[in-house]
Write an enzyme that holds these catalytic residues in place. Structure first.
Site, short mmCIF file in Angstrom:
data_model
loop_
_atom_site.label_atom_id
_atom_site.label_comp_id
_atom_site.label_asym_id
_atom_site.label_seq_id
_atom_site.Cartn_x
_atom_site.Cartn_y
_atom_site.Cartn_z
N ASP A 51 0.33 -1.38 -0.37
CA ASP A 51 -0.30 -0.06 0.13
C ASP A 51 0.96 0.93 -0.21
O ASP A 51 -0.20 2.66 -0.19
CB ASP A 51 -0.89 -0.21 0.99
N SER A 52 2.35 1.01 -0.64
CA SER A 52 3.25 2.27 -0.37
C SER A 52 3.16 2.72 -1.59
O SER A 52 3.37 4.31 -1.53
CB SER A 52 4.78 1.56 0.05
N ASP A 90 -1.09 -6.00 0.15
CA ASP A 90 -1.59 -5.06 1.13
C ASP A 90 -3.29 -5.48 1.11
O ASP A 90 -3.70 -4.64 0.10
CB ASP A 90 -0.77 -4.18 1.61
N LYS A 120 -1.33 -9.68 2.82
CA LYS A 120 -0.68 -9.27 4.11
C LYS A 120 -1.71 -8.06 5.12
O LYS A 120 -2.38 -7.17 4.02
CB LYS A 120 0.84 -7.80 3.53
N GLU A 122 -1.75 -5.86 8.70
CA GLU A 122 -0.43 -4.99 9.62
C GLU A 122 -1.07 -5.40 11.31
O GLU A 122 -3.27 -5.04 11.26
CB GLU A 122 -0.65 -3.69 9.40
N GLU A 189 8.64 -4.34 10.60
CA GLU A 189 9.38 -2.68 10.29
C GLU A 189 9.85 -1.67 10.90
O GLU A 189 9.33 -1.91 12.54
CB GLU A 189 8.29 -1.96 9.73
O1 KIV Z 1 3.30 -0.80 1.74
C1 KIV Z 1 5.12 -1.73 1.50
O2 KIV Z 1 5.34 -1.62 1.12
C2 KIV Z 1 5.32 -2.28 2.96
C3 KIV Z 1 7.13 -2.26 3.01
C4 KIV Z 1 7.15 -1.02 3.80
C5 KIV Z 1 6.79 -3.45 3.71
O3 KIV Z 1 4.24 -2.73 3.90
#
Ligand code: KIV
Length: 271
Positions: A51-52, A90, A120, A122, A189
């Site tokens: 989600d980055s 994510d 993934k 969190e 992280e």
């Molecule tokens: O969204 C992302 O890029 C991440 C990484 C920083 C692990 O969750």
């Protein structure tokens, strides 16, 4: 036999075996077809449609605004390019916290509409029900502990997490919980390297670190940071392998100058 069918795909079981044999796992983000193709061909084991994307693709300050539809779009583009890597996507903010039925619907949409291999999420104890429900549908889940950017407004800063003993203990028990529920791996992280090493040694499933030191079972970076496409972000853990921002800018400035000077196109570049 096509070239495609000769490539041995990475699965969640491959990652477990890599941990058991001491082989480090490489993970990198990708959000589009062209980059995902390069990342996959370069031999990265796990591609994270992170989600980055909210930051590096859409220009938002945080990861919170990106939607489930947008994550699915990025995941579809990545999946079309990938022949070997395990593709993890994510679950975006708001698509799984608080309601396990909604969490399952979100995960199913990602798997069905993109063809990705895993999701993934969190958090630890607070997302227990959502993790259980998604796993029960046969969808592999990767955890994410330590600095969890979807909760940035709760923390207030992007500084190192779990430095005090209370938070470190919570992380230790969340990691054990995620493993016992059936997660196949956990991203750690921005936590102290000593804690990450200890957690990694106490788990059978692999840990993938970002700013968590060399004791993790693998490493992940954001592609745009590794390539130097982002400029103002320079945390200690980031190793930049290129300075693409300046290189790409130089190439484009050169193109502009060539157009203005009528150097481009030349005789050979026309019909
Ligand atoms: O969204 C992302 O890029 C991440 C990484 C920083 C692990 O969750």
């Amino acid at each position: 036999m096509s070239v495609h069918s000769e490539i041995k795909r990475i699965t969640v079981n491959t990652l477990l075996k890599m941990k058991a044999s001491g082989e480090k796992i490489s993970m990198l983000t990708a959000y589009d077809y062209s980059m995902a193709r390069i990342v996959d061909e370069a031999g990265v084991d796990v591609i994270l449609v992170g989600d980055s994307a909210s930051n590096v693709m859409a220009g938002h300050e945080t990861t919170l605004p990106i939607t489930l539809d947008q994550m699915i779009y990025h995941a579809q583009s990545v999946i079309r390019a990938v022949k070997r890597a395990l593709v993890v996507v994510d679950l975006p903010f708001g698509s799984y916290q608080g309601n396990s039925r909604i969490a399952l619907e979100s995960a199913v949409r990602i798997m069905k509409e993109s063809g990705a291999h895993a999701v993934k999420m969190e958090g630890g104890e607070e997302i227990r029900e959502s993790v259980i429900r998604i796993l029960s549908a046969g969808i592999p889940v990767m955890g994410h502990l330590g600095l969890v950017p979807q909760s940035i407004y709760k923390f207030g800063t992007y500084t190192v997490r779990a430095k005090d003993e209370d938070e470190a203990n919570r992380l230790r028990s969340d990691a054990k919980l995620l493993e016992s529920l059936g997660c196949f791996g956990i991203v750690l992280e921005k936590i102290p390297a000593k804690l990450a090493t200890e957690v990694s040694q106490n788990l059978e499933i692999p840990t993938i670190g970002i700013g968590a030191g060399g004791g993790c079972d693998g490493q992940v970076l954001v592609l745009h940071d590794l390539l130097g496409l982002t400029k103002d972000f320079q945390p200690r853990f980031l190793r930049r392998y290129l300075n693409l921002f300046d290189e790409v800018k130089g190439a484009i400035s050169h193109y502009v100058a060539d157009v203005k000077s009528k150097d481009f196109p030349n005789e050979k570049e026309q019909y």
